[in-house]
Design a protein around this motif. Sequence first.
Motif, PDB file in Angstrom:
ATOM      1  N   LEU A 101       0.887  -1.236  -0.065  1.00  0.00           N
ATOM      2  CA  LEU A 101      -0.089  -0.073   0.129  1.00  0.00           C
ATOM      3  C   LEU A 101       0.983   1.298   0.180  1.00  0.00           C
ATOM      4  CD1 LEU A 101      -2.869   1.419   0.246  1.00  0.00           C
ATOM      5  CD2 LEU A 101      -2.423   1.293   2.786  1.00  0.00           C
ATOM      6  N   PHE A 102       1.813   1.342   0.987  1.00  0.00           N
ATOM      7  CA  PHE A 102       2.829   2.324   1.114  1.00  0.00           C
ATOM      8  C   PHE A 102       3.367   2.843  -0.501  1.00  0.00           C
ATOM      9  CE2 PHE A 102       6.694   4.607   2.010  1.00  0.00           C
ATOM     10  CZ  PHE A 102       6.313   5.706   2.578  1.00  0.00           C
ATOM     11  N   VAL A 128       0.928  10.381   4.456  1.00  0.00           N
ATOM     12  CA  VAL A 128      -0.364  11.031   4.914  1.00  0.00           C
ATOM     13  C   VAL A 128      -1.427   9.787   4.751  1.00  0.00           C
ATOM     14  CG1 VAL A 128      -1.943  12.756   4.694  1.00  0.00           C
ATOM     15  CG2 VAL A 128       0.376  13.261   4.563  1.00  0.00           C
ATOM     16  N   GLN A 129      -1.468   9.153   3.858  1.00  0.00           N
ATOM     17  CA  GLN A 129      -2.644   8.471   3.698  1.00  0.00           C
ATOM     18  C   GLN A 129      -2.639   7.037   4.252  1.00  0.00           C
ATOM     19  OE1 GLN A 129      -4.408   8.912  -0.149  1.00  0.00           O
ATOM     20  NE2 GLN A 129      -6.153   8.110   0.626  1.00  0.00           N
ATOM     21  N   THR A 130      -1.297   6.366   4.334  1.00  0.00           N
ATOM     22  CA  THR A 130      -1.209   5.113   4.599  1.00  0.00           C
ATOM     23  C   THR A 130      -1.439   4.743   6.024  1.00  0.00           C
ATOM     24  OG1 THR A 130       0.641   4.464   2.980  1.00  0.00           O
ATOM     25  CG2 THR A 130       0.303   3.134   4.876  1.00  0.00           C
ATOM     26  N   LEU A 149      -4.109   2.013   7.413  1.00  0.00           N
ATOM     27  CA  LEU A 149      -3.949   0.962   8.309  1.00  0.00           C
ATOM     28  C   LEU A 149      -4.468   0.586   9.489  1.00  0.00           C
ATOM     29  CD1 LEU A 149      -0.261   0.505   7.134  1.00  0.00           C
ATOM     30  CD2 LEU A 149      -2.408  -0.751   5.892  1.00  0.00           C
ATOM     31  N   ARG A 150      -4.949   2.030  10.227  1.00  0.00           N
ATOM     32  CA  ARG A 150      -5.563   1.924  11.465  1.00  0.00           C
ATOM     33  C   ARG A 150      -6.834   1.554  11.413  1.00  0.00           C
ATOM     34  NH1 ARG A 150      -4.031   7.322  13.083  1.00  0.00           N
ATOM     35  NH2 ARG A 150      -2.053   7.346  12.215  1.00  0.00           N
ATOM     36  N   LEU A 151      -7.453   1.431  10.395  1.00  0.00           N
ATOM     37  CA  LEU A 151      -8.967   1.150  10.407  1.00  0.00           C
ATOM     38  C   LEU A 151      -9.232  -0.368  11.191  1.00  0.00           C
ATOM     39  CD1 LEU A 151      -9.882   1.891   6.771  1.00  0.00           C
ATOM     40  CD2 LEU A 151     -10.637   3.121   8.644  1.00  0.00           C
ATOM     41  N   PRO A 152     -10.363  -0.576  11.761  1.00  0.00           N
ATOM     42  CA  PRO A 152     -10.793  -1.678  12.325  1.00  0.00           C
ATOM     43  C   PRO A 152     -11.317  -2.440  11.190  1.00  0.00           C
ATOM     44  CG  PRO A 152     -12.476  -0.135  12.930  1.00  0.00           C
ATOM     45  CD  PRO A 152     -11.122   0.436  12.222  1.00  0.00           C
ATOM     46  N   SER A 182     -10.107  -0.831  -1.424  1.00  0.00           N
ATOM     47  CA  SER A 182     -10.301  -2.034  -0.860  1.00  0.00           C
ATOM     48  C   SER A 182     -10.088  -2.244   0.395  1.00  0.00           C
ATOM     49  CB  SER A 182      -9.166  -2.858  -1.749  1.00  0.00           C
ATOM     50  OG  SER A 182      -9.378  -2.581  -3.164  1.00  0.00           O
ATOM     51  N   LEU A 183      -9.164  -1.551   1.147  1.00  0.00           N
ATOM     52  CA  LEU A 183      -8.985  -1.667   2.527  1.00  0.00           C
ATOM     53  C   LEU A 183     -10.154  -0.807   3.363  1.00  0.00           C
ATOM     54  CD1 LEU A 183      -5.138  -1.159   2.871  1.00  0.00           C
ATOM     55  CD2 LEU A 183      -6.458  -3.320   3.372  1.00  0.00           C
TER      56      LEU A 183
END
Length: 193
Positions: free
Chosen positions: A43-44, A100-102, A106-109, A125-126
Amino acid sequence: MYFFLSNLFFLDLCITTSFVPQMLFNLWDPKKTMSFFGCSVQLFIFLFLGTTECILLTVMTFDSYVAVCQPLHYATIIHHRLCGQLAAVAWVMGLAQSIVQTPPTLRLPFCPHWQIDDFVCEVPSLIQLSCGDTTYNEIQLAVSGVIFLVMPLILILISYGAIAWAVLRISSAIAWRKAFGTCFSHLTVVTIF
C-alpha cells in the motif's frame, strides 16, 4: 524530455515490481493470501509511486508545452536545474501522499473476513474491509483524488489545449509533424495511465 522519460521509466519499473511478484505468487498459491505487513508495504509503495507518476506526467506536459509553445525560450526555461527540481517535487509529493494516507488506512478496524477482491492492496479495497467508521478515510481519499488526480488531469488538458491551439496556427506541415512528434508519445502515456 529524455530526463523525464528516464524518471518515468524507472517509476513504471518500480510500480510493476511493487505488485507483480505477489500477483504471480497468488496465481500459483491456492490460498491467495498476503500478510498484513506485506499489504501495508505494498500500500505504501503503491501510493507513493502512483502519486509520483501523476505528478511526473503533469511535469512532462509542462515540458511539452514549453517545447511547442515557447520553442525559442525552451533552453532558458527548461534547464537542467529546473528539471531536477521538478522531478524531485514529483517524488517528494508522492512520498508525502503515501506518508499521509497509509497510516490512517492501516489503523481502520478490519472485519474478520479480511479478504480483498483485488490483486493489490489499495485504499478503496481496505476501506471496504473496515467494520468501523470510514468517513475520515473516505474524505481523505476524495481530497487526495482531487489534488493528485483531477487537478493534474485539468492541468494536462489545459496544456494540451494550448499546444493544440499553437499547432493549429502553424502553417508548415513539417512543423506540424515535429510538434505532434514531440507530444504524441507523452499524450499516449497519459491516456493509458
